[in-house]
Design a protein around this motif. Structure first.
Motif, short mmCIF file in Angstrom:
data_model
loop_
_atom_site.label_atom_id
_atom_site.label_comp_id
_atom_site.label_asym_id
_atom_site.label_seq_id
_atom_site.Cartn_x
_atom_site.Cartn_y
_atom_site.Cartn_z
N ALA A 134 2.41 -4.61 -1.07
CA ALA A 134 3.07 -5.72 -0.38
C ALA A 134 3.98 -6.47 -1.35
CB ALA A 134 2.05 -6.66 0.24
N ARG A 135 3.51 -6.70 -2.55
CA ARG A 135 4.31 -7.38 -3.56
C ARG A 135 5.56 -6.56 -3.90
NH1 ARG A 135 3.07 -11.26 -7.81
NH2 ARG A 135 1.10 -11.34 -6.72
N GLU A 136 5.40 -5.26 -4.04
CA GLU A 136 6.56 -4.40 -4.33
C GLU A 136 7.60 -4.50 -3.22
OE1 GLU A 136 4.75 -0.70 -6.93
OE2 GLU A 136 4.80 -0.52 -4.75
N MET A 194 -7.13 -8.85 0.70
CA MET A 194 -6.66 -7.49 0.83
C MET A 194 -7.07 -6.72 -0.40
SD MET A 194 -2.91 -7.41 2.63
CE MET A 194 -2.05 -8.05 1.24
N ARG A 195 -7.14 -5.46 -0.22
CA ARG A 195 -7.48 -4.64 -1.38
C ARG A 195 -6.33 -4.66 -2.37
NH1 ARG A 195 -9.86 0.33 2.05
NH2 ARG A 195 -11.79 -0.69 2.63
N ARG A 196 -6.66 -4.31 -3.58
CA ARG A 196 -5.68 -4.35 -4.67
C ARG A 196 -4.45 -3.50 -4.37
NH1 ARG A 196 -6.77 -5.16 -10.67
NH2 ARG A 196 -8.53 -6.14 -9.69
N ARG A 197 -4.64 -2.28 -3.86
CA ARG A 197 -3.51 -1.39 -3.56
C ARG A 197 -2.60 -2.02 -2.50
NH1 ARG A 197 -3.23 3.12 0.41
NH2 ARG A 197 -1.29 4.15 -0.04
N ARG A 198 -3.21 -2.61 -1.50
CA ARG A 198 -2.43 -3.25 -0.43
C ARG A 198 -1.63 -4.42 -0.98
NH1 ARG A 198 -7.07 -3.39 4.22
NH2 ARG A 198 -7.03 -1.17 4.70
N ARG A 199 -2.29 -5.24 -1.78
CA ARG A 199 -1.60 -6.39 -2.37
C ARG A 199 -0.44 -5.95 -3.25
NH1 ARG A 199 -6.33 -9.45 -4.88
NH2 ARG A 199 -7.66 -8.93 -3.17
N HIS A 200 -0.71 -4.93 -4.06
CA HIS A 200 0.32 -4.43 -4.97
C HIS A 200 1.51 -3.90 -4.19
CE1 HIS A 200 2.06 -2.64 -8.53
NE2 HIS A 200 2.16 -1.50 -7.88
N ARG A 239 6.51 -1.96 7.23
CA ARG A 239 6.62 -1.06 6.07
C ARG A 239 5.24 -0.59 5.64
NH1 ARG A 239 10.94 -1.74 2.28
NH2 ARG A 239 9.77 -0.18 1.10
N LEU A 240 4.28 -1.53 5.54
CA LEU A 240 2.93 -1.15 5.13
C LEU A 240 2.27 -0.24 6.15
CD1 LEU A 240 1.71 -4.58 3.74
CD2 LEU A 240 2.24 -2.54 2.41
N TYR A 249 13.45 -6.84 -2.09
CA TYR A 249 14.54 -7.43 -1.33
C TYR A 249 15.16 -8.57 -2.12
CZ TYR A 249 13.06 -4.86 2.80
OH TYR A 249 12.74 -3.87 3.67
N GLU A 250 16.49 -8.57 -2.20
CA GLU A 250 17.17 -9.65 -2.92
C GLU A 250 17.05 -10.97 -2.17
OE1 GLU A 250 21.15 -8.73 -4.04
OE2 GLU A 250 20.55 -6.79 -4.87
N SER A 251 17.19 -10.88 -0.86
CA SER A 251 17.03 -12.09 -0.04
C SER A 251 15.60 -12.10 0.50
CB SER A 251 18.04 -12.08 1.11
OG SER A 251 17.84 -10.94 1.91
N GLY A 252 15.29 -13.08 1.31
CA GLY A 252 13.95 -13.16 1.87
C GLY A 252 13.61 -11.98 2.75
N VAL A 253 12.36 -11.77 2.95
CA VAL A 253 11.89 -10.69 3.81
C VAL A 253 10.89 -11.29 4.79
CG1 VAL A 253 10.06 -9.99 2.20
CG2 VAL A 253 10.94 -8.35 3.83
N THR A 254 10.90 -10.79 6.01
CA THR A 254 10.01 -11.33 7.03
C THR A 254 8.63 -10.69 6.96
OG1 THR A 254 10.64 -9.70 8.69
CG2 THR A 254 11.95 -11.74 8.59
N LEU A 255 7.67 -11.42 7.48
CA LEU A 255 6.31 -10.89 7.59
C LEU A 255 6.33 -9.60 8.41
CD1 LEU A 255 3.21 -11.01 7.49
CD2 LEU A 255 3.32 -12.60 9.42
#
Length: 56
Positions: free
Chosen positions: A9-11, A1-7, A28-29, A16-22
């Motif tokens: 997605a990481r944010e 993925m491009r850097r902006r997308r990766r960044h 969101r993206l 989320y304090e708990s897990g987040v689903t794919l």
């Protein structure tokens, strides 16, 4: 993925304090216009998030 997308997605994942689903990350993206909402992009994101989990 491009850097902006990766960044972004990481944010999202770290926001989320708990897990987040794919699915939640994908929606969101897509809603922010960062990724197109397509099956191939969903698979691509899945691969990258799985790799990121293994790397941490």
């Amino acid at each position: 993925m491009r850097r902006r997308r990766r960044h972004r997605a990481r944010e999202i994942v770290e926001g989320y304090e708990s897990g987040v689903t794919l699915r939640r990350v994908m929606y969101r993206l897509a809603s922010e216009g960062v990724l197109p909402h397509t099956p191939s992009m969903y698979r691509h994101l899945s691969s990258h998030l799985a790799q990121a989990r293994r790397d941490t």
